[in-house]
Design an enzyme around this catalytic site. Structure first.
Site, short mmCIF file in Angstrom:
data_model
loop_
_atom_site.label_atom_id
_atom_site.label_comp_id
_atom_site.label_asym_id
_atom_site.label_seq_id
_atom_site.Cartn_x
_atom_site.Cartn_y
_atom_site.Cartn_z
N ASP A 13 0.81 -1.22 0.00
CA ASP A 13 0.00 0.00 0.00
C ASP A 13 0.85 1.27 0.00
O ASP A 13 0.64 2.17 -0.81
CB ASP A 13 -0.94 0.01 1.21
CG ASP A 13 -1.97 -1.11 1.17
OD1 ASP A 13 -2.34 -1.51 0.05
OD2 ASP A 13 -2.40 -1.57 2.23
N ARG A 93 0.22 3.09 15.94
CA ARG A 93 -0.13 4.08 14.93
C ARG A 93 0.00 5.53 15.42
O ARG A 93 0.57 6.37 14.72
CB ARG A 93 -1.57 3.85 14.41
CG ARG A 93 -1.74 2.52 13.67
CD ARG A 93 -0.73 2.39 12.55
NE ARG A 93 -1.01 1.26 11.68
CZ ARG A 93 -0.15 0.29 11.44
NH1 ARG A 93 1.03 0.28 12.02
NH2 ARG A 93 -0.46 -0.69 10.61
N ASP A 122 -6.98 2.04 10.77
CA ASP A 122 -5.72 2.80 10.80
C ASP A 122 -5.86 4.22 10.28
O ASP A 122 -5.17 5.14 10.74
CB ASP A 122 -4.63 2.06 10.01
CG ASP A 122 -4.05 0.89 10.80
OD1 ASP A 122 -4.23 0.87 12.03
OD2 ASP A 122 -3.44 0.01 10.19
N SER A 171 -1.79 -9.11 4.26
CA SER A 171 -1.32 -7.82 4.75
C SER A 171 -0.81 -8.06 6.17
O SER A 171 -1.58 -8.41 7.07
CB SER A 171 -2.47 -6.81 4.76
OG SER A 171 -2.04 -5.57 5.30
#
Length: 393
Positions: A13, A93, A122, A171
């Site tokens: 990504d 994050r 996210d 992922s």
């Protein structure tokens, strides 16, 4: 000159974001930021090398100690679990986003960018931090409604090397606390995950036949020693990760309620987290009062939900931490945990600040006169007995 600061993992990504930001959004420079929160060294090296090839400028920032001391230790003190998930990715994050903000200020950037989709959590966690500034946020995956299959083809066309393939489109996100695996066939809740998605944990059926006991030492709710040896946070978690993972401890396969309301099938590995949270929760039961424990369950749940959402700047988060930190002043001692074929069971504990008296509770002790309990028993259930008499008239 338009500059975008991109939170960069080195994966599919974020890698395809670099040319997209230039071709579709007109940025002159894309500055990538990779934050080391405990990913494998080779992943950091690969991300750094790749970023230097395809971005205009790159930063690799070591934040492992900061992640452990300022995020993971508070997680342990709060017994942080969201629906059974240890919120490792969630809490990383905000820290990554804060490092990106520091770079953006230094580079006088025009915007922030991330590679999150419009379906996941996210995007919220990054943007809760990014939007504390006046800079706009660009999210190509969300805004262009991209699919992973399209991204894989796009990466090939632009000669961008990526690990994801159509046959294994997982992922994966790792940090020192947890490893998440999602996407591809795993999105089918009935699909049994292949063993090769796991890297930190041994198949429990193939784990050692002999159980192993580990001892965790805590001071004020924070783990400070492993098997009697004092260790700093990063080393302790890293060592325990290997030990517990060898015994197949720390796998989660769950249906998770994302913040947006979507249910998603998620797979996680978290060997050290499982052991530390299990040991800490047990030690709290030894050291805190019944009233404190009951109220703290509510506090811990609220803490974990805010952490899951990435709302670490929410004032309530600080309020909850203030209460939790006060309780942890008495959470000191050692906990012995037995690891065996995927199980993690507390088998012993000791503490200088325990709310426990062997003399008082022992059937052989005479410090308390048992006859004194008779008066308590006469009033226990008193109203229920009155009720029974009323309805039986």
């Amino acid at each position: 000159m338009k500059k975008a600061v991109l939170a960069y993992s080195g994966g599919l990504d974020t890698s395809v974001c670099i040319p997209i930001l230039k071709e579709n959004y007109g940025f002159d420079e894309v500055i990538t930021v990779t934050v080391d929160v405990g990913q494998p060294k080779e992943d950091i090296q690969t991300a750094t090398k790749k970023a230097k090839l395809i971005s205009d400028k790159h930063y690799t920032i070591d934040a492992k100690d900061e992640f452990v001391n300022d995020y993971i230790f508070p997680m342990i003190k709060a017994n942080a679990m969201y629906e059974g998930y240890v919120i490792g990715t969630s809490m990383a994050r905000p820290l990554i986003a804060k490092k990106c903000v520091e770079v953006a200020i230094k580079e006088k950037a025009s915007a922030f960018a991330h590679g999150c989709t419009g379906k996941g959590n996210d995007q919220l966690r990054f943007e809760a931090i990014f939007r504390t500034t006046d800079l706009p946020v660009v999210a190509p995956m969300r805004e262009m409604n991209l699919t992973r299959e399209w991204e894989i083809e796009y990466a090939k066309q632009h000669n961008i090397p990526v690990a994801a393939t159509k046959s294994k489109p997982w992922s994966v996100d790792e940090n020192i606390w947890s490893r998440s695996i999602e996407g591809g066939k795993l999105e089918d809740p009935s699909y049994i995950p292949p063993e090769d998605i796991y890297e930190w944990t041994t198949d429990p059926t193939k784990a050692p036949d002999k159980p192993e006991i580990v001892e965790i030492g805590f001071e004020k709710g924070v783990p400070v020693s492993l098997n009697g040896k004092k260790m700093k946070g990063v080393k302790l978690i890293t060592e325990l990760q290997k030990i517990a993972g060898k015994h197949g401890v720390g796998r989660t396969d769950m249906m998770e309620d994302r913040v947006l309301g979507l249910k998603a099938r998620e797979n996680y590995e978290h060997p050290a987290a499982t052991v530390l949270l299990t040991a800490h929760r047990d030690l709290e039961k030894f050291c805190l009062t019944r009233a404190e424990l009951k109220f703290k369950e509510t506090v811990d749940s609220a803490w974990a939900e805010l952490g899951y959402m990435g709302l670490v700047d929410e004032p309530l988060f600080d309020d909850l931490n203030a209460f939790i930190d006060r309780t942890q002043e008495r959470v000191n001692g050692k906990v012995k945990v037995k690891l065996y074929k995927g199980s993690c069971i507390v088998v012993g504990r000791e503490s200088p600040t325990a709310m426990y008296s062997e003399e008082l509770v022992s059937f052989d002790g005479k410090t308390l006169d048992q006859k004194d309990a008779e008066g308590y028993c006469k009033f226990h259930g008193f109203q229920a007995r009155l009720y029974k008499k009323l309805i039986n008239k």
